[in-house]
Design an enzyme around this catalytic site. Structure first.
Site, PDB file in Angstrom:
ATOM      1  N   ASP A   1      -7.142 -36.017  -2.184  1.00  0.00           N
ATOM      2  CA  ASP A   1      -8.020 -35.780  -1.039  1.00  0.00           C
ATOM      3  C   ASP A   1      -8.804 -34.506  -1.366  1.00  0.00           C
ATOM      4  O   ASP A   1      -8.283 -33.405  -1.222  1.00  0.00           O
ATOM      5  CB  ASP A   1      -7.211 -35.609   0.242  1.00  0.00           C
ATOM      6  CG  ASP A   1      -8.089 -35.290   1.441  1.00  0.00           C
ATOM      7  OD1 ASP A   1      -9.150 -35.927   1.590  1.00  0.00           O
ATOM      8  OD2 ASP A   1      -7.724 -34.384   2.226  1.00  0.00           O
TER       9      ASP A   1
ATOM     10  N   GLU B   1     -10.503 -40.107  -2.410  1.00  0.00           N
ATOM     11  CA  GLU B   1     -11.274 -40.460  -1.216  1.00  0.00           C
ATOM     12  C   GLU B   1     -12.747 -40.166  -1.452  1.00  0.00           C
ATOM     13  O   GLU B   1     -13.103 -39.153  -2.062  1.00  0.00           O
ATOM     14  CB  GLU B   1     -10.746 -39.650  -0.022  1.00  0.00           C
ATOM     15  CG  GLU B   1     -11.202 -40.176   1.307  1.00  0.00           C
ATOM     16  CD  GLU B   1     -10.447 -39.533   2.450  1.00  0.00           C
ATOM     17  OE1 GLU B   1      -9.475 -40.143   2.924  1.00  0.00           O
ATOM     18  OE2 GLU B   1     -10.828 -38.424   2.855  1.00  0.00           O
TER      19      GLU B   1
ATOM     20  N   ASP C   1      -3.681 -32.258   4.467  1.00  0.00           N
ATOM     21  CA  ASP C   1      -4.334 -32.567   3.192  1.00  0.00           C
ATOM     22  C   ASP C   1      -3.435 -33.423   2.296  1.00  0.00           C
ATOM     23  O   ASP C   1      -3.896 -34.363   1.656  1.00  0.00           O
ATOM     24  CB  ASP C   1      -4.738 -31.279   2.463  1.00  0.00           C
ATOM     25  CG  ASP C   1      -5.796 -30.498   3.226  1.00  0.00           C
ATOM     26  OD1 ASP C   1      -6.791 -31.122   3.642  1.00  0.00           O
ATOM     27  OD2 ASP C   1      -5.635 -29.280   3.395  1.00  0.00           O
TER      28      ASP C   1
END
Length: 166
Positions: free
Chosen positions: A8, A67, A139
């Site tokens: 991420d 992502e 996160d």
């Protein structure tokens, strides 16, 4: 058994999560956050690159997932996020890993069942799916959710890329 590294990206905090997938079974391996020093953007990007490469060496995943950039209104923040994502992508590619990408909505849909789920919902579902004692930090949870998403959707993508049925 497949070992997947989820990322991420963020210019100050980049979440990571490592899981193993055997059929429908998910096993937690590791997760955490790469914290970039309060220095120049170039130094933060270098830290992301080096730390992601170190994660690949330490956990030896067979594939990675990251992502996609999500843009709201702040173009400057989106640009920095894209640069952080690029640093992570370069590290993953440099380590020879196949890298897959999902939008935040795809990840949330796969993990929570709703593409507009809140962060706390993602944390809760990651905790439940991986049997963790407590929800991971946001996160790390997002990175684990990326890995979970790919763990469920990935075999079909890999088969399509190879030209065969899933």
């Amino acid at each position: 058994m497949r070992r997947i590294l989820g990322i991420d990206p963020g210019s100050r905090r980049t979440g990571f999560g490592v899981i193993e997938v055997a059929g429908p079974h998910l096993t937690y391996v590791a997760s955490g956050c790469i914290r970039s020093p309060e220095e120049t953007l170039a130094q933060r990007l270098h830290t992301i690159h080096e730390e992601v490469a170190a994660l690949v060496r330490a956990y030896r995943p067979g594939e990675a997932v990251i992502e996609n950039v999500f843009v709201r209104r702040n173009a400057a923040a989106a640009l920095k996020l894209g640069q952080a994502r690029g640093a992570a992508l370069c590290a993953l590619a440099g380590c020879g890993l196949p890298v897959y990408e999902y939008s935040p909505a795809q990840v949330k849909q796969a993990v929570v069942g709703r593409g507009r789920a809140e962060k706390v919902q993602v944390q809760h579902m990651v905790q439940a799916l991986l049997g963790l004692a407590a929800p991971p930090p946001a996160d790390a949870a997002d990175a684990l959710a990326c890995a979970i998403c790919h763990g469920h959707r990935g075999p079909a993508l890999v088969a399509l890329a190879a030209g065969g049925p899933s």
